[in-house]
Design an enzyme around this catalytic site. Structure first.
Site, mmCIF file in Angstrom:
data_model
loop_
_atom_site.group_PDB
_atom_site.id
_atom_site.type_symbol
_atom_site.label_atom_id
_atom_site.label_comp_id
_atom_site.label_asym_id
_atom_site.label_seq_id
_atom_site.Cartn_x
_atom_site.Cartn_y
_atom_site.Cartn_z
ATOM 1 N N HIS A 154 -8.253 -0.702 6.776
ATOM 2 C CA HIS A 154 -8.287 -1.902 7.292
ATOM 3 C C HIS A 154 -9.014 -2.840 6.364
ATOM 4 O O HIS A 154 -10.156 -2.399 5.904
ATOM 5 C CB HIS A 154 -9.192 -1.732 8.809
ATOM 6 C CG HIS A 154 -9.226 -3.032 9.447
ATOM 7 N ND1 HIS A 154 -8.130 -3.622 10.187
ATOM 8 C CD2 HIS A 154 -10.290 -3.811 9.621
ATOM 9 C CE1 HIS A 154 -8.516 -4.647 10.611
ATOM 10 N NE2 HIS A 154 -9.918 -4.696 10.542
ATOM 11 N N MET A 168 1.119 -2.436 12.366
ATOM 12 C CA MET A 168 0.184 -3.362 13.202
ATOM 13 C C MET A 168 0.529 -2.978 14.817
ATOM 14 O O MET A 168 1.107 -3.792 15.514
ATOM 15 C CB MET A 168 0.694 -4.664 12.816
ATOM 16 C CG MET A 168 0.509 -5.180 11.417
ATOM 17 S SD MET A 168 -1.172 -4.705 10.726
ATOM 18 C CE MET A 168 -2.162 -5.982 11.169
ATOM 19 N N ASN A 196 1.015 -1.277 -0.056
ATOM 20 C CA ASN A 196 0.136 -0.155 -0.133
ATOM 21 C C ASN A 196 0.733 1.031 -0.067
ATOM 22 O O ASN A 196 0.637 2.237 -0.555
ATOM 23 C CB ASN A 196 -0.955 -0.125 1.120
ATOM 24 C CG ASN A 196 -2.182 -0.869 1.009
ATOM 25 O OD1 ASN A 196 -3.132 -0.206 0.221
ATOM 26 N ND2 ASN A 196 -2.268 -2.011 1.509
HETATM 27 C C1 GAR Z 1 -3.165 -4.194 4.096
HETATM 28 O O1 GAR Z 1 -4.301 -5.054 3.638
HETATM 29 C C2 GAR Z 1 -4.058 -3.425 5.602
HETATM 30 O O2 GAR Z 1 -5.414 -3.383 5.005
HETATM 31 C C3 GAR Z 1 -3.673 -4.239 6.525
HETATM 32 O O3 GAR Z 1 -2.464 -4.737 6.341
HETATM 33 C C4 GAR Z 1 -2.341 -4.982 4.971
HETATM 34 C C5 GAR Z 1 -0.968 -4.422 4.672
HETATM 35 O O4 GAR Z 1 -0.634 -4.918 3.580
HETATM 36 N N1 GAR Z 1 -3.875 -3.329 7.835
HETATM 37 C C6 GAR Z 1 -4.476 -3.750 8.918
HETATM 38 O O5 GAR Z 1 -4.773 -5.063 9.115
HETATM 39 C C7 GAR Z 1 -4.664 -2.860 10.109
HETATM 40 N N2 GAR Z 1 -5.427 -3.506 11.168
HETATM 41 P P1 GAR Z 1 0.822 -3.941 2.898
HETATM 42 O O6 GAR Z 1 1.909 -4.133 3.650
HETATM 43 O O7 GAR Z 1 0.947 -4.924 1.560
HETATM 44 O O8 GAR Z 1 0.434 -2.691 2.216
#
Ligand code: GAR
Length: 187
Positions: free
Chosen positions: A105, A86, A14
């Site tokens: 999220h 996290m 992201n």
């Molecule tokens: C994403 O899917 C985000 O929505 C989630 O972690 C992932 C990170 O992916 N966030 C949570 O669960 C927050 N509670 P990435 O490191 O590939 O962007």
């Protein structure tokens, strides 16, 4: 131009998507991580400054967050964008940057808060899949919802659902950030 700090703990896809989306009116100035993770490689690749604040290096969570806060102030950051960060931010930090922290999220909140939201949704067998962007408050995946989209998928395969969740996230998050920067909806 609004200045952004992205917070991440993992792959940072992201984060990369936000950088490559070249959001009008927003400039990604900083990556903050809480561990050594792939997001740091992405920051290096795009020449974005990064810093890592590990809990073990500080006597208390408060000290760690004060250190993060001083970097944010020094860099004059307008908006803090949590993208797979996290770690629960303390009430002190949330109030210090009140109205200026957002999170994405991988669920239709208030369903499936916390870790492994995708696993929780699959387990529930109700096919309630989606993505939420919200302001961050003291709670875990709480705070005023800014935008929510459902993820069109009617199966129960976690890998496939995660892929589709990411597709939605890559579309939604830059749009929301652009809107906030454009509308001045950052308090
Ligand atoms: C994403 O899917 C985000 O929505 C989630 O972690 C992932 C990170 O992916 N966030 C949570 O669960 C927050 N509670 P990435 O490191 O590939 O962007």
């Amino acid at each position: 131009m609004r200045t952004l700090a992205v917070f991440a703990s993992g792959n940072g896809t992201n984060f990369e998507n936000i950088v490559t989306s070249r959001i009008e009116g927003a400039s990604v100035e900083l990556l903050v991580t809480d561990k050594i993770c792939n997001a740091l490689n992405i920051a290096r690749q795009y020449g974005i400054e990064s810093c890592t604040f590990m809990r073990k290096d500080y006597e208390s969570k408060e000290q760690m967050e004060k250190a993060i806060a001083s970097v944010l102030v020094e860099k004059d950051i307008d908006l803090i964008v949590l993208a797979g960060y996290m770690r629960l931010l303390s009430p002190w930090f949330v109030q210090r940057f009140s109205g200026r922290i957002i999170n994405i999220h991988p669920s239709l909140l208030p369903h499936y808060k916390g870790k492994d939201a995708i696993g929780q949704a699959i387990e529930d067998r109700k096919r309630i899949y989606g993505v939420t962007v919200h302001y961050v408050n003291e709670g875990m995946d709480e705070g005023k919802i800014i935008e929510q989209v459902t993820v069109p998928y009617d199966g129960f395969d976690a890998v496939e659902l995660e892929k589709r969740v990411h597709e939605c996230e890559y579309e939604l998050y830059p749009k929301v950030i652009a809107h906030l920067c454009d509308q001045g909806d950052i308090q």
